[in-house]
Design an enzyme around this catalytic site. Structure first.
Site, mmCIF file in Angstrom:
data_model
loop_
_atom_site.group_PDB
_atom_site.id
_atom_site.type_symbol
_atom_site.label_atom_id
_atom_site.label_comp_id
_atom_site.label_asym_id
_atom_site.label_seq_id
_atom_site.Cartn_x
_atom_site.Cartn_y
_atom_site.Cartn_z
ATOM 1 N N ARG A 1 115.625 10.037 58.018
ATOM 2 C CA ARG A 1 114.923 8.133 58.870
ATOM 3 C C ARG A 1 114.281 7.780 57.084
ATOM 4 O O ARG A 1 113.591 8.079 56.515
ATOM 5 C CB ARG A 1 113.562 9.727 59.545
ATOM 6 C CG ARG A 1 114.147 9.846 60.694
ATOM 7 C CD ARG A 1 114.755 9.099 61.061
ATOM 8 N NE ARG A 1 115.262 10.006 62.709
ATOM 9 C CZ ARG A 1 116.459 10.313 63.168
ATOM 10 N NH1 ARG A 1 117.025 10.692 62.012
ATOM 11 N NH2 ARG A 1 116.711 11.350 64.244
ATOM 12 N N GLU B 1 117.342 -0.077 61.700
ATOM 13 C CA GLU B 1 118.683 0.186 61.986
ATOM 14 C C GLU B 1 119.174 -1.138 62.840
ATOM 15 O O GLU B 1 118.982 -1.330 63.426
ATOM 16 C CB GLU B 1 118.466 0.970 61.511
ATOM 17 C CG GLU B 1 118.511 2.104 61.146
ATOM 18 C CD GLU B 1 119.219 3.323 60.453
ATOM 19 O OE1 GLU B 1 119.113 3.890 62.174
ATOM 20 O OE2 GLU B 1 118.508 4.410 60.095
ATOM 21 N N HIS C 1 124.290 4.828 58.708
ATOM 22 C CA HIS C 1 123.637 6.103 58.842
ATOM 23 C C HIS C 1 124.649 7.402 60.137
ATOM 24 O O HIS C 1 124.886 7.731 61.573
ATOM 25 C CB HIS C 1 122.710 5.537 60.368
ATOM 26 C CG HIS C 1 121.719 6.948 61.773
ATOM 27 N ND1 HIS C 1 120.332 6.016 61.963
ATOM 28 C CD2 HIS C 1 120.909 7.734 61.393
ATOM 29 C CE1 HIS C 1 119.988 7.668 61.863
ATOM 30 N NE2 HIS C 1 120.247 8.637 61.918
#
Length: 315
Positions: free
Chosen positions: A232, A261, A280
């Protein structure tokens, strides 16, 4: 039939399975629904299948008076106010285990790409900057084989990284809230940072791990070490990391997750050569994403029918 909200298209034919037993309100855009839209669509639903881009807070939960279950298509659930939802009698389900190996693969990809300057080398060729065939000091990187890897968080993904590290004959040290019966040496966080050639962040995000890797911690790392984060983004203080990369406190980083993000286009990370960036992609394999869809839909249906979900979040 159950009345459900689904906030993303899913791989495979799992929405077809849901459609046999549920009336589906599907958000078809790849962008997450705006909060007011989400509140409007969830208020009459029996269940919701969401992803990590949808923030399910107290306000949203309060308007969803009929909601029995929130199934998240993710291993993390920090985007949901889980404690409040559970207090309101809502079941929370998630998709752990299935993405473990894919994420561990990506972590090792980031290790190799960072240490051996793979992405940087690719850019050199594409920009037409490879002008000399070969010489002894051209684009020297660091070896991975036999080095010390420090794993922060020894959960499923941490253990999967450990298994891969053993294949590279690495010395493995780890830090976790509790000790585990693994073939690795337990160290406190400061000693791990001082010792490791590669520091791997594989902890979950919570009030204790937010900005766990801050300026003080980064200054403890070796100048020839690398930070890898596919967990994270908010576990790492991004401003401090940019400072560390710019001023040479550490050799480089490999990042699959970020504090915000998508990563803002004006982020200073984009212009740094000593960091490898991926958007990601931890669970982004065909096999894993389809399996996640299967688990998320089955979790939802089982909970709606009053049966035990495959994976339920409990406190």
């Amino acid at each position: 039939m159950f009345n459900i909200l689904v906030t993303k298209e899913l791989p495979g034919d799992w929405l077809g399975l849901l459609g046999k037993e549920c009336k589906i309100d599907l958000w078809k855009d790849v962008y997450p629904p705006p909060k007011q839209c989400l509140m409007q669509h969830i208020k009459d639903k029996d269940g919701a299948l969401v992803t990590l881009t949808e923030k399910i807070d107290k306000e949203i939960i309060d308007v969803a008076s009929k909601l029995k279950v929130i199934s998240t298509y993710s291993v993390g659930y920090d985007h949901i106010d889980v404690r409040y939802a559970i207090s309101k009698g809502i079941i929370i389900t998630y998709t752990p285990e299935v993405l473990t190996e894919a994420t561990a693969d990506l972590i090792f990809g980031l290790i190799l790409a960072s240490a051996r300057r793979i992405a940087e080398g690719d850019r050199v060729i594409r920009k037409g900057q490879w002008n000399t065939p070969w010489y002894p000091t051209f684009m020297l990187g660091r070896e991975v084989f036999g080095k010390t890897i420090g794993i922060i968080g020894m959960g499923r993904i941490g253990k999967a990284v450990l298994r891969r590290a053993k294949g590279f004959s690495m010395r493995v040290v780890y830090y976790s809230r509790e000790r585990h019966n693994v073939d690795a040496e337990y160290l406190n966080l400061d000693e791990l940072l001082k010792t490791s050639d590669f520091v791997i962040v594989s902890a979950e995000l919570n009030e204790l791990t937010y900005h766990m890797i801050n300026e003080d911690k980064l200054r403890l790392m070796k100048k020839d070490s690398f930070l890898i984060n596919a967990s994270r983004g908010k576990i790492v203080d991004e401003k401090a990391l940019i400072k560390a990369l710019t001023e040479g406190w550490i050799a480089g980083a490999g990042l699959d997750v970020f504090e915000n993000e998508p990563l803002p286009r004006d982020s200073k990370l984009v212009n740094l050569e000593n960091v490898v960036l991926t958007p990601h992609l931890g669970s982004a394999t065909v096999e894993t994403r389809e399996r996640m869809a299967e688990i998320a839909t089955k979790n939802l249906l089982l909970a709606l029918k009053g049966e035990k979900p495959i994976y339920e979040v409990r406190f």
